[in-house]
Design an enzyme around this catalytic site. Sequence first.
Site, PDB file in Angstrom:
ATOM      1  N   HIS A   1      60.647 109.235  64.274  1.00 16.19           N
ATOM      2  CA  HIS A   1      61.090 108.812  65.608  1.00 16.19           C
ATOM      3  C   HIS A   1      61.083 107.290  65.771  1.00 16.19           C
ATOM      4  O   HIS A   1      62.007 106.706  66.317  1.00 16.19           O
ATOM      5  CB  HIS A   1      60.151 109.375  66.680  1.00 16.19           C
TER       6      HIS A   1
HETATM    7  O1  RIB Z   1      57.241 111.807  70.462  1.00 15.06           O
HETATM    8  C1  RIB Z   1      57.154 111.004  69.304  1.00 15.06           C
HETATM    9  C2  RIB Z   1      56.344 109.781  69.562  1.00 15.06           C
HETATM   10  O2  RIB Z   1      54.989 110.149  69.829  1.00 15.06           O
HETATM   11  C3  RIB Z   1      56.267 108.834  68.339  1.00 15.06           C
HETATM   12  O3  RIB Z   1      56.094 107.513  68.785  1.00 15.06           O
HETATM   13  C4  RIB Z   1      55.023 109.291  67.631  1.00 15.06           C
HETATM   14  O4  RIB Z   1      54.427 108.256  66.844  1.00 15.06           O
HETATM   15  C5  RIB Z   1      54.144 109.637  68.802  1.00 15.06           C
HETATM   16  O5  RIB Z   1      53.538 108.431  69.248  1.00 15.06           O
END
Ligand code: RIB
Length: 314
Positions: free
Chosen positions: A241
């Site tokens: 992500h």
């Molecule tokens: O939903 C994904 C996010 O939440 C990313 O930033 C992951 O590292 C967690 O922090």
Amino acid sequence: MTHKIILDTDPGIDDAMAIFFAFQHPDIEVLGLTTVYGNIPVAMAARNALTLCDVAGRQDIPVTKGVAMPWVGPESEYAHFVHGDDGFGNINYPPSTRELDSRDSAQFIVDKARQHPGEITLVAIGPLGNIAMALRLEPDLPKLVKGISIMGGAAFVPGNVTPVAEANIWNDAHAADIVFSADWEVKMFGLDVTLFAPTDPEFVNILAAKNPTLGGFVQQASQFYIDFYSQNRDEKVCFFHDAFPLAQLVAPELFEFTRGNIRISTDDLNRGQTIVAPPGTTASPLWTEAPFVQAATGVKHDELFQLFIDTYAL
Ligand code: RIB
Ligand code: CA
């Protein structure tokens, strides 16, 4: 063009992959890693950020420790079930011996914004407490930065923590409300693009082959993370992500955005929901009078992952 950034992070395995991407890319200058609780407690996030700098040989980059708690409510439950007890998939990498910068994350952000007016892009890839705190310390922060991009939210798709909320926003919904309501237009890289760009585990093997040090670290740390994401699936899968907002800085042509008014839910049931209304979709002043957001709603998947691979290979 070189992008000066401050990377606000809760490392975290996908944070690690994103941070190394930022270190590697010639058009990104990382002024500092400001850490926040989220995936893990903030003290561990700070230690892990120092470790990532050590792995990359970037001990020149300052690391700060930031907020440890949500703006409202009890301590977070953290996401060790996703990132491991150590935040790096239980590889138990030896801790750094380097000291943190003495400033709190929010103060560091404000100091650097004042030092480099109009030049810095804030990139937040964890819960938004440090950014909210920086806005309280310096209400003119939006005028002092070039822009803000975040990994977080889910504009037109379900959440990943609740049916409506993505983890970073869910973890600190009140801070997110403060951030989205400030006098800037946030670029929001949510699950609309990150969950619809899965990668198979071979990706981390390629990163390791291209860059045994940085890619090798990501490969090792990701096994626990891949197992988490692959539960109840026929094939193994992984989601990085946090690298999306960084990729957009250097390859904007890979992304499409939908502009709309945004509201953040802070009630118990819908906590962390990012409700985006494109112009003309509602006459409700609850939205028409709300701030605007640029929500990423399209990404060229294959080109994006090739960019990651090519950048690790440099
Ligand atoms: O939903 C994904 C996010 O939440 C990313 O930033 C992951 O590292 C967690 O922090
Ligand atoms: Ca993160």
